[in-house]
Structure formats: structure tokens, C-alpha cells
Design an enzyme around this catalytic site. Sequence first.
Site, PDB file in Angstrom:
ATOM      1  N   HIS A 134      34.203 -14.693   8.719  1.00  0.00           N
ATOM      2  CA  HIS A 134      33.456 -15.914   9.034  1.00  0.00           C
ATOM      3  C   HIS A 134      34.422 -17.048   9.399  1.00  0.00           C
ATOM      4  O   HIS A 134      34.218 -17.754  10.401  1.00  0.00           O
ATOM      5  CB  HIS A 134      32.604 -16.305   7.819  1.00  0.00           C
ATOM      6  CG  HIS A 134      31.894 -17.612   7.962  1.00  0.00           C
ATOM      7  ND1 HIS A 134      30.586 -17.727   8.373  1.00  0.00           N
ATOM      8  CD2 HIS A 134      32.325 -18.888   7.736  1.00  0.00           C
ATOM      9  CE1 HIS A 134      30.244 -18.999   8.402  1.00  0.00           C
ATOM     10  NE2 HIS A 134      31.280 -19.729   8.010  1.00  0.00           N
ATOM     11  N   GLU A 135      35.474 -17.218   8.605  1.00  0.00           N
ATOM     12  CA  GLU A 135      36.449 -18.281   8.883  1.00  0.00           C
ATOM     13  C   GLU A 135      37.230 -17.994  10.163  1.00  0.00           C
ATOM     14  O   GLU A 135      37.571 -18.914  10.918  1.00  0.00           O
ATOM     15  CB  GLU A 135      37.396 -18.450   7.704  1.00  0.00           C
ATOM     16  CG  GLU A 135      36.717 -18.861   6.401  1.00  0.00           C
ATOM     17  CD  GLU A 135      35.912 -20.141   6.515  1.00  0.00           C
ATOM     18  OE1 GLU A 135      36.286 -21.026   7.317  1.00  0.00           O
ATOM     19  OE2 GLU A 135      34.888 -20.263   5.819  1.00  0.00           O
ATOM     20  N   HIS A 138      35.249 -19.272  12.991  1.00  0.00           N
ATOM     21  CA  HIS A 138      35.352 -20.725  13.176  1.00  0.00           C
ATOM     22  C   HIS A 138      36.542 -21.062  14.072  1.00  0.00           C
ATOM     23  O   HIS A 138      36.476 -21.983  14.891  1.00  0.00           O
ATOM     24  CB  HIS A 138      35.528 -21.422  11.820  1.00  0.00           C
ATOM     25  CG  HIS A 138      34.247 -21.708  11.102  1.00  0.00           C
ATOM     26  ND1 HIS A 138      33.161 -22.302  11.698  1.00  0.00           N
ATOM     27  CD2 HIS A 138      33.877 -21.489   9.808  1.00  0.00           C
ATOM     28  CE1 HIS A 138      32.182 -22.438  10.823  1.00  0.00           C
ATOM     29  NE2 HIS A 138      32.583 -21.946   9.663  1.00  0.00           N
ATOM     30  N   GLU A 199      27.484 -22.627  11.314  1.00  0.00           N
ATOM     31  CA  GLU A 199      27.634 -21.590  10.306  1.00  0.00           C
ATOM     32  C   GLU A 199      26.961 -20.298  10.759  1.00  0.00           C
ATOM     33  O   GLU A 199      27.500 -19.201  10.563  1.00  0.00           O
ATOM     34  CB  GLU A 199      27.044 -22.064   8.972  1.00  0.00           C
ATOM     35  CG  GLU A 199      27.840 -23.178   8.309  1.00  0.00           C
ATOM     36  CD  GLU A 199      29.285 -22.797   8.084  1.00  0.00           C
ATOM     37  OE1 GLU A 199      29.534 -21.799   7.409  1.00  0.00           O
ATOM     38  OE2 GLU A 199      30.167 -23.488   8.617  1.00  0.00           O
ATOM     39  N   ASP A 203      28.682 -16.760  11.430  1.00  0.00           N
ATOM     40  CA  ASP A 203      28.157 -15.543  10.812  1.00  0.00           C
ATOM     41  C   ASP A 203      27.990 -14.435  11.844  1.00  0.00           C
ATOM     42  O   ASP A 203      28.349 -13.279  11.593  1.00  0.00           O
ATOM     43  CB  ASP A 203      26.798 -15.813  10.156  1.00  0.00           C
ATOM     44  CG  ASP A 203      26.879 -16.732   8.949  1.00  0.00           C
ATOM     45  OD1 ASP A 203      27.996 -16.916   8.426  1.00  0.00           O
ATOM     46  OD2 ASP A 203      25.838 -17.267   8.549  1.00  0.00           O
TER      47      ASP A 203
END
Length: 486
Positions: A134-135, A138, A199, A203
Amino acid sequence: MISQPIQSLISIALSASLCCISPALADSRKLPEIGTVAGTTLTIAQEKQYGDAYMRVLRSHQPVINDPVLNQYINTLGHKLVAHADNVKTPFHFFLIRKREINAFAFFGGYVALHSGLFLHTRSQSELASVMSHEIAHITQRHLARSMEAEAKRSPATIAALVGSLLLTIAAPEAGIAAMTATQAGSVQQRINYTRANEKEADRFGIETLAKAGFDPYAMPRFFGKLAAEYQYASKPPAMLLTHPLPESRITDSRERAQRYAHVDEKPSLAYQLARVRVIVRFTGIKAEAALDWIKRHRPKHPSEISAAFDYGQALVYLDQKKLDEAEAILNRLVQSSPDNSFYLDAMSDLYIDRQHPEKAVHLLAKLLKESPHNQVLAINYANALIKEKKYKDATRILHRYTHDFPDDSNGWSLLSQASALSGDEPEDLAARAEIMAMKADWDQAIQYYTQASQLAKLGSLQQARYDARIDQLIAQREQFLALQE
């Protein structure tokens, strides 16, 4: 010291750093073109520069864990994920912060921070990998760069000013929080709404990376579900839920995304459990008796294939208690079962040193380093054992190569300082201490140490020329760093 920008910029940077905001993109399998999304103002080179600056500030103000065994584990896991991610434009660096609360965050330059508390709440390697993927998304989606550019368009702030404010926020988050006022509530709410879209986007791409890397894609919605259930009625949710909002729609969306991929029958990961037990014993602050009780309670809940992890945890507790006979009995058995396991070898090296037999550690590690010359855990333990054996020249030779290959590992510089001081080489001791200061953005102290080292070096020598050249580099780096805050 970091100069303080005006308060409105602090609040902008705070919300950008916490929220990683941007409007939601279309629900597409194709990643957006970087040049059309965040390339109008910030270049990848600038993001790397900003990331390096942020990392130096974090080292100075946050309890970054400098554990070579854990760092090797999370970077191995992280880079396996990165190898299966799309649109990777920067190197990636994964590190742990010693905090029991659940959280993770990413910032410029491919830096991904994980709170050690994640090991307390995840139950499998796939769950931990789901947070990391997930990070990673980003970063590959450049959420922070895009949010800052959007903010610059909505306000008189420049990108440079926003970066300077973000530096302050990372260094002293209470200053950013104090700057938030009621008049900015509407703007903040807008950013929170954007965050939820971001977010979900992270995901989507995170689940794709997770599946492509061979992990269980259902691990992400499973971990989300546990978090939501655990903190459903909490008056103060953990930082991760404040910075990564988790409404029911997001959990549902991630579950539907996971269903597009084949279910993976995940085998228990010994490496993950070894890392988890190491965090429990060494980085939660609990006493030895409590750690042993945790091991006793959790051992029956796991399959026999990973029982070695709980044996390892017991050995660590015994080492810390100086119960060396008990530790040795366990470690001998573990090393015999897996002779190249870095977790076991690190502990065995500590045992030999505690036994006042560093030469045994040197012999063991030297042999293994011939087979794995780039293994950081083996190399740093080998250098440490050489110092304990009072072979300072051999240690400094190893450490000069180590710090060249891994300049961002403070363990190498710390040991190099120690070995140089013990061998009577004051200039090299000062130079190594200078590098530690530079890693924390303490430029003035770093320059002072190198200046002292240059004065002690032989006039006109190559050593003095090297120190003087490094002083020039540090002065330039200091000016670049300060320019980010103006």
C-alpha cells in the site's frame, strides 16, 4: 536547527504529510503517466533530494531502529514487492521506527517507514506485505507530489515553501498541529475526503503488487477488517487509522479487489515470525519475564514448522539476561538446523562475544562471508567481532568497505569510529563521527569534526585532501538543505 515557516504553510504541509492527498483517479488497471500527473513542478530528482532531507530529519527526531537483522528482513521483503510493482521511478528504502502504535507512511524518494507496532498486530507475512505494498503504491502514484502541487495552485505557497514546512512538521509535529485553526476546518475536511480516494487507489495498486509478488491478496482486506473491529469503539484510534481512514466502503472495495485474484494458500513464514519475535523481545520495552510469557502463550497457536522462531525468542531473552548456558543450548541447535540463517548467526556472534571468545565469532563469520560477501548482517557482526578481538586494523579495513557500500547505515560509521579510536587513529574517528552527524542533518557539527580531522592529518597528505574534499561536499549539502526551508 530548522527555521520555522509561517503557520499557514505548516498546516498545509501537515495535512499533506498526513493525508497524501489528491483527487481519485479513474478506476483503471493502467497506472497514470507520471509526466502528466505530477511532472509539471516536481521532478524525480527533486523528490529524491527532498526524500534524503526528510530522512535526515527523521533520524534526528524519531526513534529509528538501527537493527541490521530487522533492516535486512524488511528490505528483502520490501524489494520483493517493488520488483513486482509498476511505474517504479526511484530506489526504495524501508526502515522501522520504534513505536508500538500501528502506523506506516511513505514520502519522497522511495522511503517507507513502518512502526514496529505492526509486528504486534499483523499475523502473517502477507499481512505485513499488504501494508508495505500500500505504501509503495503511494510512492509510485506520487500522491505526495501531486497533493503539494494541488496545494500550491490553491494557495500563495510555493513548492519550496511547502517542502520547508513539511520538514518542520516531520521534525516537530506538535508545531504543525498547533498551527491548525478553526478557520482552516473546511480546507482540512476537503483534504480528508481526498485522502479516502487516495487510500482506495493505493489499495488497488497495492493488492495488484501483492498478488504479482506471490502473496495472499486477501491479506489486505483481512488486516483492514481486524483493525476496524478492534478499534470500532475506541475513543482514540491508532495513528494508522487517522492517517489512513478506513470506512466500511474501503474494506468492501479491497475485498472485492482481492476476489479478482487467485487465493494463495500461504505457508507460515519463519523469517516473518523470527522478525516478529525479535521485535517483541528487543523493541517493545517489556521485561524478560513478560517476553517469555508472550512466547509461551503464542507458541501453541502456531504450526510446528515455525516453532524455531519461539526457540529463538527464548535464546534472545537468555542472552539479554546473561544466561549464556541456556542461550547456547538453543542457538547451537538452531544454527545446526539452518547454518546460514542471519537471525541465528547474529545471536550466535553475540553469544561468543559475551563468552569472551570473539575469535570464534570471527572464524564462523569469515567462513560464511566468503560465500555471501554482500550480506550486511554477517559483515557488521564480523567487524564487531574483530574489534572485540582487538584486531582494529582488520576491522577498519572491513568497515571502510562497508561504509562505502552502505553509507546510510549508522552501525557501520559507529563501529568505524570505535575501531579508529581504539587503534589511536583520531582523524578517522572524527571523520566517522562526522558522517553520523551528517546523517542527522547536523551539518555544522559534521563540518567541525572534519575540520578537526583535517588539522590532525599530515599536511599535504591524501588523507587531508580527502577530508577537505568532504568538507566542501558537506557545505554544499548544507546549503541545499537550508534552501529547502526558505
